[in-house]
Design a protein around this motif. Structure first.
Motif, PDB file in Angstrom:
ATOM      1  N   LYS A 108       3.192   6.472   9.160  1.00 16.32           N
ATOM      2  CA  LYS A 108       3.076   5.777   7.873  1.00 16.32           C
ATOM      3  C   LYS A 108       2.696   4.329   8.183  1.00 16.32           C
ATOM      4  CE  LYS A 108       6.029   4.264   4.071  1.00 16.32           C
ATOM      5  NZ  LYS A 108       7.401   4.312   3.542  1.00 16.32           N
ATOM      6  N   TRP A 109       1.478   3.952   7.842  1.00 19.65           N
ATOM      7  CA  TRP A 109       0.979   2.596   8.077  1.00 19.65           C
ATOM      8  C   TRP A 109       0.997   1.820   6.767  1.00 19.65           C
ATOM      9  CZ3 TRP A 109      -0.656   0.520  12.748  1.00 19.65           C
ATOM     10  CH2 TRP A 109      -0.685   1.402  13.825  1.00 19.65           C
ATOM     11  N   LEU A 110       1.616   0.640   6.780  1.00 15.63           N
ATOM     12  CA  LEU A 110       1.644  -0.247   5.618  1.00 15.63           C
ATOM     13  C   LEU A 110       0.736  -1.436   5.885  1.00 15.63           C
ATOM     14  CD1 LEU A 110       4.541   1.203   5.262  1.00 15.63           C
ATOM     15  CD2 LEU A 110       5.019  -0.794   3.885  1.00 15.63           C
ATOM     16  N   ALA A 111      -0.127  -1.739   4.937  1.00 15.17           N
ATOM     17  CA  ALA A 111      -1.037  -2.886   5.044  1.00 15.17           C
ATOM     18  C   ALA A 111      -0.962  -3.682   3.752  1.00 15.17           C
ATOM     19  CB  ALA A 111      -2.465  -2.408   5.302  1.00 15.17           C
ATOM     20  N   ALA A 112      -0.607  -4.954   3.851  1.00 18.85           N
ATOM     21  CA  ALA A 112      -0.485  -5.809   2.664  1.00 18.85           C
ATOM     22  C   ALA A 112      -1.847  -6.005   2.012  1.00 18.85           C
ATOM     23  CB  ALA A 112       0.109  -7.155   3.037  1.00 18.85           C
ATOM     24  N   ILE A 113      -1.849  -5.996   0.676  1.00 20.42           N
ATOM     25  CA  ILE A 113      -3.071  -6.224  -0.096  1.00 20.42           C
ATOM     26  C   ILE A 113      -2.861  -7.494  -0.918  1.00 20.42           C
ATOM     27  CG2 ILE A 113      -4.693  -5.259  -1.768  1.00 20.42           C
ATOM     28  CD1 ILE A 113      -3.643  -2.489  -1.004  1.00 20.42           C
ATOM     29  N   PRO A 114      -3.268  -8.654  -0.375  1.00 15.67           N
ATOM     30  CA  PRO A 114      -3.011  -9.929  -1.056  1.00 15.67           C
ATOM     31  C   PRO A 114      -3.636 -10.037  -2.440  1.00 15.67           C
ATOM     32  CG  PRO A 114      -3.772 -10.292   1.199  1.00 15.67           C
ATOM     33  CD  PRO A 114      -3.921  -8.837   0.908  1.00 15.67           C
ATOM     34  N   SER A 115      -4.801  -9.449  -2.651  1.00 17.23           N
ATOM     35  CA  SER A 115      -5.481  -9.591  -3.941  1.00 17.23           C
ATOM     36  C   SER A 115      -4.719  -8.919  -5.081  1.00 17.23           C
ATOM     37  CB  SER A 115      -6.904  -9.027  -3.857  1.00 17.23           C
ATOM     38  OG  SER A 115      -6.868  -7.644  -3.588  1.00 17.23           O
ATOM     39  N   LEU A 116      -3.863  -7.946  -4.781  1.00 23.15           N
ATOM     40  CA  LEU A 116      -3.087  -7.258  -5.808  1.00 23.15           C
ATOM     41  C   LEU A 116      -1.662  -7.799  -5.926  1.00 23.15           C
ATOM     42  CD1 LEU A 116      -4.090  -3.523  -5.168  1.00 23.15           C
ATOM     43  CD2 LEU A 116      -5.036  -5.100  -6.852  1.00 23.15           C
ATOM     44  N   SER A 117      -1.234  -8.557  -4.920  1.00 21.33           N
ATOM     45  CA  SER A 117       0.144  -9.043  -4.887  1.00 21.33           C
ATOM     46  C   SER A 117       0.339 -10.223  -5.821  1.00 21.33           C
ATOM     47  CB  SER A 117       0.516  -9.448  -3.459  1.00 21.33           C
ATOM     48  OG  SER A 117       0.426  -8.334  -2.597  1.00 21.33           O
ATOM     49  N   THR A 118       1.571 -10.333  -6.341  1.00 14.03           N
ATOM     50  CA  THR A 118       1.959 -11.477  -7.162  1.00 14.03           C
ATOM     51  C   THR A 118       3.118 -12.164  -6.447  1.00 14.03           C
ATOM     52  OG1 THR A 118       3.576 -10.214  -8.430  1.00 14.03           O
ATOM     53  CG2 THR A 118       1.315 -10.244  -9.276  1.00 14.03           C
ATOM     54  N   GLY A 119       3.635 -13.220  -7.033  1.00 14.97           N
ATOM     55  CA  GLY A 119       4.761 -13.908  -6.426  1.00 14.97           C
ATOM     56  C   GLY A 119       5.994 -13.036  -6.339  1.00 14.97           C
ATOM     57  N   GLN A 121       5.993  -9.425  -6.652  1.00 13.88           N
ATOM     58  CA  GLN A 121       5.724  -8.122  -6.048  1.00 13.88           C
ATOM     59  C   GLN A 121       4.657  -8.262  -4.963  1.00 13.88           C
ATOM     60  OE1 GLN A 121       7.189  -5.162  -6.742  1.00 13.88           O
ATOM     61  NE2 GLN A 121       8.418  -5.905  -8.433  1.00 13.88           N
ATOM     62  N   THR A 122       4.915  -7.624  -3.823  1.00 18.98           N
ATOM     63  CA  THR A 122       3.911  -7.529  -2.768  1.00 18.98           C
ATOM     64  C   THR A 122       3.388  -6.103  -2.782  1.00 18.98           C
ATOM     65  OG1 THR A 122       5.110  -9.151  -1.456  1.00 18.98           O
ATOM     66  CG2 THR A 122       3.450  -7.852  -0.312  1.00 18.98           C
ATOM     67  N   MET A 123       2.072  -5.972  -2.832  1.00 22.23           N
ATOM     68  CA  MET A 123       1.442  -4.647  -2.876  1.00 22.23           C
ATOM     69  C   MET A 123       0.980  -4.267  -1.466  1.00 22.23           C
ATOM     70  SD  MET A 123       1.561  -3.911  -6.105  1.00 22.23           S
ATOM     71  CE  MET A 123       0.289  -2.906  -6.792  1.00 22.23           C
ATOM     72  N   TYR A 124       1.249  -3.022  -1.112  1.00 20.43           N
ATOM     73  CA  TYR A 124       0.867  -2.495   0.192  1.00 20.43           C
ATOM     74  C   TYR A 124       0.025  -1.241   0.012  1.00 20.43           C
ATOM     75  CZ  TYR A 124       4.418  -5.505   2.285  1.00 20.43           C
ATOM     76  OH  TYR A 124       5.151  -6.589   2.678  1.00 20.43           O
ATOM     77  N   GLY A 125      -0.994  -1.127   0.831  1.00 23.32           N
ATOM     78  CA  GLY A 125      -1.703   0.129   0.949  1.00 23.32           C
ATOM     79  C   GLY A 125      -0.989   0.928   2.016  1.00 23.32           C
ATOM     80  N   VAL A 126      -0.622   2.163   1.705  1.00 25.15           N
ATOM     81  CA  VAL A 126       0.086   3.003   2.666  1.00 25.15           C
ATOM     82  C   VAL A 126      -0.837   4.143   3.067  1.00 25.15           C
ATOM     83  CG1 VAL A 126       2.121   4.425   3.087  1.00 25.15           C
ATOM     84  CG2 VAL A 126       2.279   2.433   1.580  1.00 25.15           C
ATOM     85  N   LEU A 127      -1.017   4.288   4.360  1.00 28.54           N
ATOM     86  CA  LEU A 127      -1.898   5.313   4.907  1.00 28.54           C
ATOM     87  C   LEU A 127      -1.049   6.272   5.731  1.00 28.54           C
ATOM     88  CD1 LEU A 127      -4.903   6.010   4.991  1.00 28.54           C
ATOM     89  CD2 LEU A 127      -5.111   4.604   7.026  1.00 28.54           C
ATOM     90  N   LEU A 128      -1.115   7.550   5.424  1.00 27.59           N
ATOM     91  CA  LEU A 128      -0.355   8.568   6.141  1.00 27.59           C
ATOM     92  C   LEU A 128      -1.292   9.301   7.097  1.00 27.59           C
ATOM     93  CD1 LEU A 128       1.644   9.941   3.090  1.00 27.59           C
ATOM     94  CD2 LEU A 128       2.445   8.329   4.823  1.00 27.59           C
ATOM     95  N   LEU A 129      -0.911   9.345   8.379  1.00 30.80           N
ATOM     96  CA  LEU A 129      -1.767   9.927   9.423  1.00 30.80           C
ATOM     97  C   LEU A 129      -1.004  10.977  10.223  1.00 30.80           C
ATOM     98  CD1 LEU A 129      -3.148   6.624  11.005  1.00 30.80           C
ATOM     99  CD2 LEU A 129      -4.260   8.001   9.272  1.00 30.80           C
ATOM    100  N   ARG A 130      -1.733  11.936  10.742  1.00 29.40           N
ATOM    101  CA  ARG A 130      -1.201  12.886  11.717  1.00 29.40           C
ATOM    102  C   ARG A 130      -2.317  13.148  12.707  1.00 29.40           C
ATOM    103  NH1 ARG A 130       2.778  16.155  13.211  1.00 29.40           N
ATOM    104  NH2 ARG A 130       2.298  18.257  13.913  1.00 29.40           N
ATOM    105  N   ASN A 131      -2.041  12.885  13.979  1.00 29.97           N
ATOM    106  CA  ASN A 131      -3.043  13.031  15.046  1.00 29.97           C
ATOM    107  C   ASN A 131      -4.301  12.232  14.723  1.00 29.97           C
ATOM    108  OD1 ASN A 131      -1.280  14.802  16.364  1.00 29.97           O
ATOM    109  ND2 ASN A 131      -2.143  16.567  15.295  1.00 29.97           N
ATOM    110  N   GLN A 132      -4.120  11.021  14.230  1.00 29.31           N
ATOM    111  CA  GLN A 132      -5.181  10.078  13.879  1.00 29.31           C
ATOM    112  C   GLN A 132      -6.087  10.565  12.746  1.00 29.31           C
ATOM    113  OE1 GLN A 132      -7.014   9.383  17.710  1.00 29.31           O
ATOM    114  NE2 GLN A 132      -5.575   7.731  18.160  1.00 29.31           N
ATOM    115  N   LYS A 133      -5.671  11.578  12.030  1.00 30.66           N
ATOM    116  CA  LYS A 133      -6.411  12.080  10.869  1.00 30.66           C
ATOM    117  C   LYS A 133      -5.674  11.649   9.603  1.00 30.66           C
ATOM    118  CE  LYS A 133      -9.230  14.979  13.137  1.00 30.66           C
ATOM    119  NZ  LYS A 133     -10.267  14.276  13.809  1.00 30.66           N
ATOM    120  N   VAL A 134      -6.428  11.225   8.613  1.00 35.29           N
ATOM    121  CA  VAL A 134      -5.832  10.761   7.365  1.00 35.29           C
ATOM    122  C   VAL A 134      -5.333  11.950   6.562  1.00 35.29           C
ATOM    123  CG1 VAL A 134      -6.275   9.582   5.190  1.00 35.29           C
ATOM    124  CG2 VAL A 134      -7.278   8.712   7.292  1.00 35.29           C
TER     125      VAL A 134
END
Length: 196
Positions: A108-119, A121-134
């Protein structure tokens, strides 16, 4: 009245031609479907680095902060209740789902998305991978914990930008017809009209 006479041998040729045309048309339609599916999965083919994570979310029009990407391992439950099934429907908006990974551990990879975040709430894109496949992706709000599908967030962002453009256009005053005055010395007659 118009009549067309076709011999049996010619009728077979016309039938074969029509069948070939139908096969070609079906192959063309199938090619479009394959092409459409390839475009969706081309973004999601393989993730090996944080650069690939950035590229994945950029494919949805979301720019992530490369300095704020973290990883964790989570286990997908074997048996799903209604809430996890609903969560899987949200993940499915990214073009895939978690049904093949029941009972397995995924990254489970979390990546902050500043353009969607407010003071607040912080918005994160979450990417789920198994064996480097999305396997899937979604948007997570912290600290509230709300999750949203990628397409929902992208559509909401596009709608917000469109409204901002419309309000900016409405705020800009339109040019009005202003009478132009000329500073010309004219001789005026007794009746108040200019004379030559």
């Amino acid at each position: 009245m118009f009549m067309l006479t076709i011999q049996k041998a010619n009728l077979k040729k016309i039938g074969a031609l029509a069948l070939c045309g139908a096969v070609i048309a079906a192959a063309a339609m199938a090619g479009k479907v394959v092409e459409r599916n390839t475009e969706t999965t081309a973004v999601a083919a393989s993730v090996e680095s944080t650069q690939d994570i950035q590229t994945y979310f950029l494919g949805f029009g979301l720019e992530v902060d490369p300095t704020d990407i973290t990883a964790d391992k989570v286990k997908v439950p074997k048996k799903w209740n209604d809430s996890f099934s609903a969560f899987n429907n949200i993940v499915a908006q990214s073009g895939s789902d978690l049904t093949e990974c029941k009972g397995k551990t995924v990254e489970k990879w979390l990546a902050a998305i500043p353009s969607l975040s407010t003071g607040e709430q912080t918005m994160y894109g979450v990417l789920l991978l198994r064996n480097q496949k999305v396997l899937g992706a979604y948007i997570l709000e912290k600290p509230s914990g709300n999750v949203s599908g990628l397409t929902d967030v992208v559509q909401a962002k596009a709608l917000e930008q469109e409204k901002a453009k419309e309000s900016a256009a409405a705020a800009t005053p339109e040019e009005e017809d202003v009478p132009v005055s000329l500073d010309v010395d004219l001789a005026v007659g007794a009746d108040g009209y200019p004379v030559e």
